[in-house]
Design a protein around this motif. Structure first.
Motif, PDB file in Angstrom:
ATOM      1  N   PHE A   1      63.694  64.189  18.078  1.00 27.68           N
ATOM      2  CA  PHE A   1      62.864  63.194  17.389  1.00 27.68           C
ATOM      3  C   PHE A   1      62.812  61.825  18.063  1.00 27.68           C
ATOM      4  O   PHE A   1      62.144  60.919  17.571  1.00 27.68           O
ATOM      5  CB  PHE A   1      63.359  63.010  15.949  1.00 27.68           C
ATOM      6  CG  PHE A   1      63.371  64.264  15.151  1.00 27.68           C
ATOM      7  CD1 PHE A   1      62.193  64.875  14.764  1.00 27.68           C
ATOM      8  CD2 PHE A   1      64.573  64.870  14.806  1.00 27.68           C
ATOM      9  CE1 PHE A   1      62.199  66.046  14.023  1.00 27.68           C
ATOM     10  CE2 PHE A   1      64.594  66.040  14.069  1.00 27.68           C
ATOM     11  CZ  PHE A   1      63.403  66.635  13.688  1.00 27.68           C
ATOM     12  N   GLY A   2      63.510  61.651  19.168  1.00 33.58           N
ATOM     13  CA  GLY A   2      63.622  60.335  19.797  1.00 33.58           C
ATOM     14  C   GLY A   2      62.301  59.727  20.218  1.00 33.58           C
ATOM     15  O   GLY A   2      62.055  58.543  19.997  1.00 33.58           O
ATOM     16  N   ARG A   3      61.431  60.509  20.831  1.00 32.42           N
ATOM     17  CA  ARG A   3      60.143  59.971  21.293  1.00 32.42           C
ATOM     18  C   ARG A   3      59.277  59.540  20.107  1.00 32.42           C
ATOM     19  O   ARG A   3      58.582  58.529  20.161  1.00 32.42           O
ATOM     20  CB  ARG A   3      59.383  60.991  22.147  1.00 32.42           C
ATOM     21  CG  ARG A   3      60.121  61.502  23.373  1.00 32.42           C
ATOM     22  CD  ARG A   3      60.700  60.448  24.280  1.00 32.42           C
ATOM     23  NE  ARG A   3      59.703  59.634  24.939  1.00 32.42           N
ATOM     24  CZ  ARG A   3      59.972  58.536  25.620  1.00 32.42           C
ATOM     25  NH1 ARG A   3      61.216  58.116  25.736  1.00 32.42           N
ATOM     26  NH2 ARG A   3      59.033  57.841  26.186  1.00 32.42           N
ATOM     27  N   ILE A   4      59.323  60.313  19.033  1.00 34.78           N
ATOM     28  CA  ILE A   4      58.560  59.972  17.827  1.00 34.78           C
ATOM     29  C   ILE A   4      59.098  58.671  17.237  1.00 34.78           C
ATOM     30  O   ILE A   4      58.335  57.793  16.853  1.00 34.78           O
ATOM     31  CB  ILE A   4      58.632  61.117  16.794  1.00 34.78           C
ATOM     32  CG1 ILE A   4      57.952  62.373  17.360  1.00 34.78           C
ATOM     33  CG2 ILE A   4      58.022  60.710  15.455  1.00 34.78           C
ATOM     34  CD1 ILE A   4      58.235  63.639  16.580  1.00 34.78           C
ATOM     35  N   ALA A   5      60.426  58.555  17.173  1.00 33.28           N
ATOM     36  CA  ALA A   5      61.046  57.340  16.638  1.00 33.28           C
ATOM     37  C   ALA A   5      60.677  56.125  17.487  1.00 33.28           C
ATOM     38  O   ALA A   5      60.345  55.065  16.950  1.00 33.28           O
ATOM     39  CB  ALA A   5      62.559  57.506  16.566  1.00 33.28           C
ATOM     40  N   LEU A   6      60.713  56.291  18.804  1.00 36.72           N
ATOM     41  CA  LEU A   6      60.378  55.184  19.699  1.00 36.72           C
ATOM     42  C   LEU A   6      58.943  54.724  19.477  1.00 36.72           C
ATOM     43  O   LEU A   6      58.679  53.531  19.347  1.00 36.72           O
ATOM     44  CB  LEU A   6      60.590  55.584  21.165  1.00 36.72           C
ATOM     45  CG  LEU A   6      60.256  54.513  22.201  1.00 36.72           C
ATOM     46  CD1 LEU A   6      61.170  53.301  22.032  1.00 36.72           C
ATOM     47  CD2 LEU A   6      60.388  55.092  23.607  1.00 36.72           C
ATOM     48  N   LYS A   7      58.026  55.685  19.387  1.00 34.58           N
ATOM     49  CA  LYS A   7      56.620  55.340  19.156  1.00 34.58           C
ATOM     50  C   LYS A   7      56.458  54.598  17.828  1.00 34.58           C
ATOM     51  O   LYS A   7      55.709  53.625  17.734  1.00 34.58           O
ATOM     52  CB  LYS A   7      55.746  56.590  19.170  1.00 34.58           C
ATOM     53  CG  LYS A   7      54.285  56.275  19.071  1.00 34.58           C
ATOM     54  CD  LYS A   7      53.429  57.522  19.157  1.00 34.58           C
ATOM     55  CE  LYS A   7      51.962  57.119  19.030  1.00 34.58           C
ATOM     56  NZ  LYS A   7      51.095  58.288  18.967  1.00 34.58           N
ATOM     57  N   GLY A   8      57.192  55.026  16.807  1.00 35.02           N
ATOM     58  CA  GLY A   8      57.125  54.357  15.511  1.00 35.02           C
ATOM     59  C   GLY A   8      57.660  52.943  15.543  1.00 35.02           C
ATOM     60  O   GLY A   8      57.190  52.066  14.819  1.00 35.02           O
ATOM     61  N   MET A   9      58.653  52.707  16.416  1.00 31.91           N
ATOM     62  CA  MET A   9      59.249  51.371  16.485  1.00 31.91           C
ATOM     63  C   MET A   9      58.448  50.411  17.353  1.00 31.91           C
ATOM     64  O   MET A   9      58.313  49.243  17.000  1.00 31.91           O
ATOM     65  CB  MET A   9      60.685  51.462  17.014  1.00 31.91           C
ATOM     66  CG  MET A   9      61.652  52.050  16.016  1.00 31.91           C
ATOM     67  SD  MET A   9      63.369  51.953  16.569  1.00 31.91           S
ATOM     68  CE  MET A   9      63.408  53.207  17.835  1.00 31.91           C
ATOM     69  N   ILE A  10      57.922  50.890  18.484  1.00 32.78           N
ATOM     70  CA  ILE A  10      57.275  49.956  19.408  1.00 32.78           C
ATOM     71  C   ILE A  10      55.785  50.224  19.598  1.00 32.78           C
ATOM     72  O   ILE A  10      55.135  49.536  20.372  1.00 32.78           O
ATOM     73  CB  ILE A  10      57.975  49.925  20.784  1.00 32.78           C
ATOM     74  CG1 ILE A  10      57.824  51.256  21.519  1.00 32.78           C
ATOM     75  CG2 ILE A  10      59.414  49.506  20.655  1.00 32.78           C
ATOM     76  CD1 ILE A  10      58.250  51.199  22.965  1.00 32.78           C
ATOM     77  N   GLY A  11      55.242  51.185  18.869  1.00 34.71           N
ATOM     78  CA  GLY A  11      53.834  51.523  19.033  1.00 34.71           C
ATOM     79  C   GLY A  11      52.893  50.582  18.312  1.00 34.71           C
ATOM     80  O   GLY A  11      51.681  50.790  18.294  1.00 34.71           O
ATOM     81  N   ASN A  12      53.437  49.550  17.693  1.00 36.17           N
ATOM     82  CA  ASN A  12      52.625  48.576  16.963  1.00 36.17           C
ATOM     83  C   ASN A  12      53.373  47.245  16.942  1.00 36.17           C
ATOM     84  O   ASN A  12      54.492  47.163  17.413  1.00 36.17           O
ATOM     85  CB  ASN A  12      52.361  49.078  15.534  1.00 36.17           C
ATOM     86  CG  ASN A  12      53.660  49.357  14.802  1.00 36.17           C
ATOM     87  OD1 ASN A  12      54.495  48.474  14.642  1.00 36.17           O
ATOM     88  ND2 ASN A  12      53.851  50.593  14.354  1.00 36.17           N
ATOM     89  N   GLU A  13      52.728  46.243  16.381  1.00 38.63           N
ATOM     90  CA  GLU A  13      53.361  44.919  16.330  1.00 38.63           C
ATOM     91  C   GLU A  13      54.124  44.679  15.032  1.00 38.63           C
ATOM     92  O   GLU A  13      54.603  43.569  14.794  1.00 38.63           O
ATOM     93  CB  GLU A  13      52.302  43.837  16.543  1.00 38.63           C
ATOM     94  CG  GLU A  13      51.736  43.862  17.956  1.00 38.63           C
ATOM     95  CD  GLU A  13      50.820  42.689  18.250  1.00 38.63           C
ATOM     96  OE1 GLU A  13      51.095  41.579  17.777  1.00 38.63           O
ATOM     97  OE2 GLU A  13      49.819  42.901  18.954  1.00 38.63           O
ATOM     98  N   ASN A  14      54.266  45.691  14.193  1.00 41.67           N
ATOM     99  CA  ASN A  14      54.993  45.540  12.936  1.00 41.67           C
ATOM    100  C   ASN A  14      56.475  45.273  13.207  1.00 41.67           C
ATOM    101  O   ASN A  14      57.024  45.735  14.201  1.00 41.67           O
ATOM    102  CB  ASN A  14      54.861  46.797  12.073  1.00 41.67           C
ATOM    103  CG  ASN A  14      53.430  47.062  11.663  1.00 41.67           C
ATOM    104  OD1 ASN A  14      52.594  46.172  11.681  1.00 41.67           O
ATOM    105  ND2 ASN A  14      53.142  48.291  11.307  1.00 41.67           N
ATOM    106  N   ASP A  15      57.100  44.544  12.288  1.00 42.06           N
ATOM    107  CA  ASP A  15      58.535  44.316  12.377  1.00 42.06           C
ATOM    108  C   ASP A  15      59.268  45.639  12.167  1.00 42.06           C
ATOM    109  O   ASP A  15      58.750  46.555  11.515  1.00 42.06           O
ATOM    110  CB  ASP A  15      58.984  43.336  11.284  1.00 42.06           C
ATOM    111  CG  ASP A  15      58.354  41.959  11.435  1.00 42.06           C
ATOM    112  OD1 ASP A  15      57.982  41.586  12.560  1.00 42.06           O
ATOM    113  OD2 ASP A  15      58.232  41.258  10.413  1.00 42.06           O
ATOM    114  N   LEU A  16      60.488  45.727  12.698  1.00 39.47           N
ATOM    115  CA  LEU A  16      61.310  46.904  12.419  1.00 39.47           C
ATOM    116  C   LEU A  16      61.630  46.935  10.928  1.00 39.47           C
ATOM    117  O   LEU A  16      61.846  45.888  10.313  1.00 39.47           O
ATOM    118  CB  LEU A  16      62.606  46.863  13.226  1.00 39.47           C
ATOM    119  CG  LEU A  16      62.483  47.022  14.737  1.00 39.47           C
ATOM    120  CD1 LEU A  16      63.870  46.944  15.383  1.00 39.47           C
ATOM    121  CD2 LEU A  16      61.810  48.326  15.114  1.00 39.47           C
TER     122      LEU A  16
END
Length: 160
Positions: free
Chosen positions: A74-89
């Motif tokens: 799931f790492g690639r999916i998690a990475l995309k969710g964290m940095i794929g937009n300008e939203n805060d973590l």
């Protein structure tokens, strides 16, 4: 301006690879003190500072951690969710066990200086072969974005 800095400016996402962004983060870190309290989460100021120093040491290659089994899935999916937009973590994102800090007797000023020094090292990112224990292999740009979001997340956590 380096090619990486030009790409970051073009993409308009904040990154620790950008000097003005590093300067902004450092100014915010300097506002923290022994009385700073968390707006959410379980960490106190001592634990947060030590956690962020450990995190920066990890991306700089000064601390090495084994890759997590679930990260392969799931790492690639998690990475995309964290940095794929300008939203805060999001609040409550799981912390790597190796980065959980239990002790609370940190010298706040000393830990702030360590953190600032490590953030400044991102001017010449020292670890282009970084492999995140959960997200896996990352580009230098991805590391810069995630490092910014991680730092910003914890500074907002302590109202800085």
């Amino acid at each position: 301006m380096t090619n990486i800095e030009q790409k970051i400016k073009k993409e308009k996402m904040k990154s620790v690879l950008d000097k003005s962004t590093r300067d902004e983060l450092i100014a915010r870190i300097k506002t923290l003190n022994e009385s700073s309290n968390a707006l959410w989460g379980k960490m106190n100021i001592d634990q947060m500072l030590k956690h962020c120093v450990l995190w920066e040491e990890m991306i700089a290659g000064k601390k090495k951690f084994k890759r997590k089994f679930l990260g392969y899935l799931f790492g690639r999916i998690a990475l995309k969710g964290m940095i794929g937009n300008e939203n805060d973590l999001k609040h409550g994102i799981p912390t790597l066990p190796e980065l959980k800090v239990k002790e609370t007797s940190t010298d706040v000023e000393s830990e702030k200086l360590k953190w600032i020094t490590l953030i400044n090292e991102n001017a010449n990112f020292p670890n282009p072969d970084f492999i995140h224990p959960f997200c896996g292999k990352m580009t230098i740009e991805q590391i810069g974005y995630l490092a910014y979001k991680h730092t910003d997340h914890h500074l907002r956590q302590f109202n800085s």
